[in-house]
Design a protein around this motif. Structure first.
Motif, PDB file in Angstrom:
ATOM      1  N   GLU A  42      -9.844   6.523  15.856  1.00 10.22           N
ATOM      2  CA  GLU A  42      -8.823   7.275  16.570  1.00 10.22           C
ATOM      3  C   GLU A  42      -7.501   7.213  15.794  1.00 10.22           C
ATOM      4  O   GLU A  42      -7.145   6.184  15.243  1.00 10.22           O
ATOM      5  N   ILE A  43      -6.804   8.345  15.784  1.00 10.01           N
ATOM      6  CA  ILE A  43      -5.497   8.364  15.131  1.00 10.01           C
ATOM      7  C   ILE A  43      -4.413   8.079  16.166  1.00 10.01           C
ATOM      8  O   ILE A  43      -4.590   8.345  17.351  1.00 10.01           O
ATOM      9  N   ASN A  44      -3.313   7.541  15.707  1.00  7.74           N
ATOM     10  CA  ASN A  44      -2.223   7.174  16.599  1.00  7.74           C
ATOM     11  C   ASN A  44      -1.485   8.411  17.099  1.00  7.74           C
ATOM     12  O   ASN A  44      -1.257   8.565  18.299  1.00  7.74           O
ATOM     13  N   LYS A  45      -1.095   9.313  16.174  1.00 12.74           N
ATOM     14  CA  LYS A  45      -0.368  10.539  16.527  1.00 12.74           C
ATOM     15  C   LYS A  45      -0.904  11.682  15.679  1.00 12.74           C
ATOM     16  O   LYS A  45      -1.136  11.517  14.487  1.00 12.74           O
ATOM     17  N   LYS A  46      -1.059  12.854  16.280  1.00 13.29           N
ATOM     18  CA  LYS A  46      -1.483  14.044  15.543  1.00 13.29           C
ATOM     19  C   LYS A  46      -0.326  14.604  14.709  1.00 13.29           C
ATOM     20  O   LYS A  46      -0.557  15.221  13.678  1.00 13.29           O
ATOM     21  N   TYR A  47       0.916  14.387  15.190  1.00 16.79           N
ATOM     22  CA  TYR A  47       2.067  14.959  14.490  1.00 16.79           C
ATOM     23  C   TYR A  47       3.253  14.007  14.603  1.00 16.79           C
ATOM     24  O   TYR A  47       3.549  13.487  15.674  1.00 16.79           O
ATOM     25  N   ALA A  48       3.902  13.807  13.470  1.00 21.18           N
ATOM     26  CA  ALA A  48       5.142  13.017  13.450  1.00 21.18           C
ATOM     27  C   ALA A  48       6.147  13.754  12.574  1.00 21.18           C
ATOM     28  O   ALA A  48       5.780  14.322  11.538  1.00 21.18           O
ATOM     29  N   GLU A  49       7.398  13.755  13.004  1.00 13.94           N
ATOM     30  CA  GLU A  49       8.440  14.443  12.238  1.00 13.94           C
ATOM     31  C   GLU A  49       9.680  13.564  12.180  1.00 13.94           C
ATOM     32  O   GLU A  49      10.014  12.878  13.149  1.00 13.94           O
ATOM     33  N   LYS A  50      10.352  13.618  11.042  1.00 14.44           N
ATOM     34  CA  LYS A  50      11.575  12.848  10.846  1.00 14.44           C
ATOM     35  C   LYS A  50      12.560  13.714  10.075  1.00 14.44           C
ATOM     36  O   LYS A  50      12.168  14.473   9.203  1.00 14.44           O
TER      37      LYS A  50
ATOM     38  N   GLU B 284     -18.479  14.613   7.610  1.00  6.98           N
ATOM     39  CA  GLU B 284     -18.223  13.275   8.154  1.00  6.98           C
ATOM     40  C   GLU B 284     -16.736  12.900   8.141  1.00  6.98           C
ATOM     41  O   GLU B 284     -16.225  12.315   9.088  1.00  6.98           O
ATOM     42  N   VAL B 285     -16.045  13.238   7.062  1.00  6.27           N
ATOM     43  CA  VAL B 285     -14.661  12.774   6.866  1.00  6.27           C
ATOM     44  C   VAL B 285     -13.626  13.786   7.339  1.00  6.27           C
ATOM     45  O   VAL B 285     -12.636  13.422   7.966  1.00  6.27           O
ATOM     46  N   PHE B 286     -13.832  15.050   7.046  1.00  9.24           N
ATOM     47  CA  PHE B 286     -12.809  16.072   7.285  1.00  9.24           C
ATOM     48  C   PHE B 286     -12.960  16.680   8.682  1.00  9.24           C
ATOM     49  O   PHE B 286     -13.246  17.862   8.843  1.00  9.24           O
ATOM     50  N   LYS B 287     -12.737  15.842   9.690  1.00  7.30           N
ATOM     51  CA  LYS B 287     -12.824  16.270  11.089  1.00  7.30           C
ATOM     52  C   LYS B 287     -11.422  16.489  11.633  1.00  7.30           C
ATOM     53  O   LYS B 287     -10.524  15.680  11.389  1.00  7.30           O
ATOM     54  N   GLU B 288     -11.265  17.555  12.401  1.00  2.87           N
ATOM     55  CA  GLU B 288      -9.940  17.860  12.943  1.00  2.87           C
ATOM     56  C   GLU B 288      -9.421  16.749  13.859  1.00  2.87           C
ATOM     57  O   GLU B 288      -8.228  16.464  13.889  1.00  2.87           O
ATOM     58  N   GLU B 289     -10.312  16.080  14.588  1.00  2.00           N
ATOM     59  CA  GLU B 289      -9.853  15.004  15.471  1.00  2.00           C
ATOM     60  C   GLU B 289      -9.355  13.785  14.694  1.00  2.00           C
ATOM     61  O   GLU B 289      -8.670  12.932  15.247  1.00  2.00           O
ATOM     62  N   ASN B 290      -9.673  13.695  13.405  1.00  2.00           N
ATOM     63  CA  ASN B 290      -9.196  12.596  12.552  1.00  2.00           C
ATOM     64  C   ASN B 290      -8.080  13.045  11.619  1.00  2.00           C
ATOM     65  O   ASN B 290      -7.759  12.359  10.663  1.00  2.00           O
ATOM     66  N   MET B 291      -7.505  14.220  11.891  1.00  2.00           N
ATOM     67  CA  MET B 291      -6.508  14.848  11.020  1.00  2.00           C
ATOM     68  C   MET B 291      -5.125  14.725  11.649  1.00  2.00           C
ATOM     69  O   MET B 291      -4.965  14.958  12.848  1.00  2.00           O
ATOM     70  N   ALA B 292      -4.145  14.358  10.849  1.00  2.00           N
ATOM     71  CA  ALA B 292      -2.772  14.217  11.353  1.00  2.00           C
ATOM     72  C   ALA B 292      -1.793  14.799  10.344  1.00  2.00           C
ATOM     73  O   ALA B 292      -2.083  14.864   9.143  1.00  2.00           O
ATOM     74  N   LEU B 293      -0.638  15.209  10.828  1.00  2.00           N
ATOM     75  CA  LEU B 293       0.422  15.777   9.993  1.00  2.00           C
ATOM     76  C   LEU B 293       1.701  14.995  10.205  1.00  2.00           C
ATOM     77  O   LEU B 293       2.112  14.738  11.339  1.00  2.00           O
ATOM     78  N   SER B 294       2.319  14.633   9.098  1.00  2.00           N
ATOM     79  CA  SER B 294       3.630  13.992   9.119  1.00  2.00           C
ATOM     80  C   SER B 294       4.568  14.865   8.283  1.00  2.00           C
ATOM     81  O   SER B 294       4.212  15.268   7.178  1.00  2.00           O
ATOM     82  N   ALA B 295       5.740  15.175   8.809  1.00  2.00           N
ATOM     83  CA  ALA B 295       6.688  16.031   8.099  1.00  2.00           C
ATOM     84  C   ALA B 295       8.063  15.378   8.048  1.00  2.00           C
ATOM     85  O   ALA B 295       8.494  14.737   8.998  1.00  2.00           O
ATOM     86  N   VAL B 296       8.713  15.538   6.919  1.00  2.00           N
ATOM     87  CA  VAL B 296      10.099  15.106   6.752  1.00  2.00           C
ATOM     88  C   VAL B 296      10.911  16.360   6.498  1.00  2.00           C
ATOM     89  O   VAL B 296      10.673  17.066   5.518  1.00  2.00           O
ATOM     90  N   LYS B 297      11.836  16.639   7.391  1.00  2.00           N
ATOM     91  CA  LYS B 297      12.660  17.847   7.280  1.00  2.00           C
ATOM     92  C   LYS B 297      14.094  17.455   6.979  1.00  2.00           C
ATOM     93  O   LYS B 297      14.543  16.369   7.341  1.00  2.00           O
ATOM     94  N   GLY B 298      14.819  18.360   6.333  1.00  2.00           N
ATOM     95  CA  GLY B 298      16.217  18.120   6.016  1.00  2.00           C
ATOM     96  C   GLY B 298      17.085  18.105   7.247  1.00  2.00           C
ATOM     97  O   GLY B 298      16.786  18.765   8.236  1.00  2.00           O
ATOM     98  N   LYS B 299      18.151  17.300   7.174  1.00  2.00           N
ATOM     99  CA  LYS B 299      19.090  17.262   8.300  1.00  2.00           C
ATOM    100  C   LYS B 299      19.905  18.545   8.322  1.00  2.00           C
ATOM    101  O   LYS B 299      20.336  19.046   7.287  1.00  2.00           O
TER     102      LYS B 299
END
Length: 189
Positions: free
Chosen positions: A3-11, A172-187
């Motif tokens: 299980e992944i912790n978060k599907k999406y994180a942004e900073k 086996e590996v490339f499952k959407e339920e095991n996929m997450a996105l992290s993004a860093v955007k400019g202030k």
């Protein structure tokens, strides 16, 4: 635990262009016997998916969603393993969606054998070139030794990776339920 912790994180940070990292959590059952062959298959899949010569990369680059070739990595250790795709994009969510769509397309169809063999030969060539540079050899042997791997296993296991095995790893590996996105955007200024 897959299980992944978060599907999406942004900073928000001081970056000129947004950065993204797409990850797939993996779970290797038998690390020593499986990891080298699995690593080779994942490298081939990643290059077929979004490597420099892939249709998806060229489409996203032409449309301005990717600003350069993304970094493609498979990381593993005693307690973890994951696939990472990272780069710069003005719209990381769009890149994420397009990658998810392409993965589903690859799963729904047979692997293109000509493309698979071409990329497999390219990766084998990349491995061979690493043996021409003392610094690369030192880095590779040290990293593999720490992970309990003999670096020469990559050359030995290479012919065991065929399109059937790659398709198994893709599913086996490339499952959407095991996929997450992290993004860093400019202030915003």
């Amino acid at each position: 635990m897959l299980e992944i912790n978060k599907k999406y994180a942004e900073k928000e940070m001081e970056v000129s262009l947004p950065l993204f990292m797409i990850g797939f959590k993996d779970n290797i059952k038998d690390k020593y016997n499986e990891v080298v062959k699995r690593h080779i298959a994942i490298e081939i899949i990643l290059n077929m998916l979004i490597g420099k010569s892939s249709n998806l990369y060229n489409e996203l680059y032409k449309e301005g969603y990717l600003l350069s070739q993304p970094d493609l990595e498979y990381e593993f250790g005693n307690e973890y393993s994951h696939v990472l795709i990272g780069g710069q994009s003005k719209n990381p969510q769009k890149v994420y969606e397009k990658i998810a769509e392409k993965i589903q397309e690859m799963k729904n169809n047979d692997i293109n054998v000509r493309e698979f063999e071409r990329i497999k030969k390219k990766i084998y060539g990349d491995y061979a070139v690493e043996y021409n540079n003392v610094a690369d050899i030192g880095r590779m042997f040290t990293s593999d030794y720490i992970k309990g791997i003999n670096s020469f296993d990559y050359i030995d296991k290479f012919n065991e990776v065929d399109e059937k095995y790659a398709k198994e790893i893709l599913n086996e590996v490339f499952k959407e339920e095991n996929m997450a996105l992290s993004a860093v955007k400019g202030k915003n200024k």
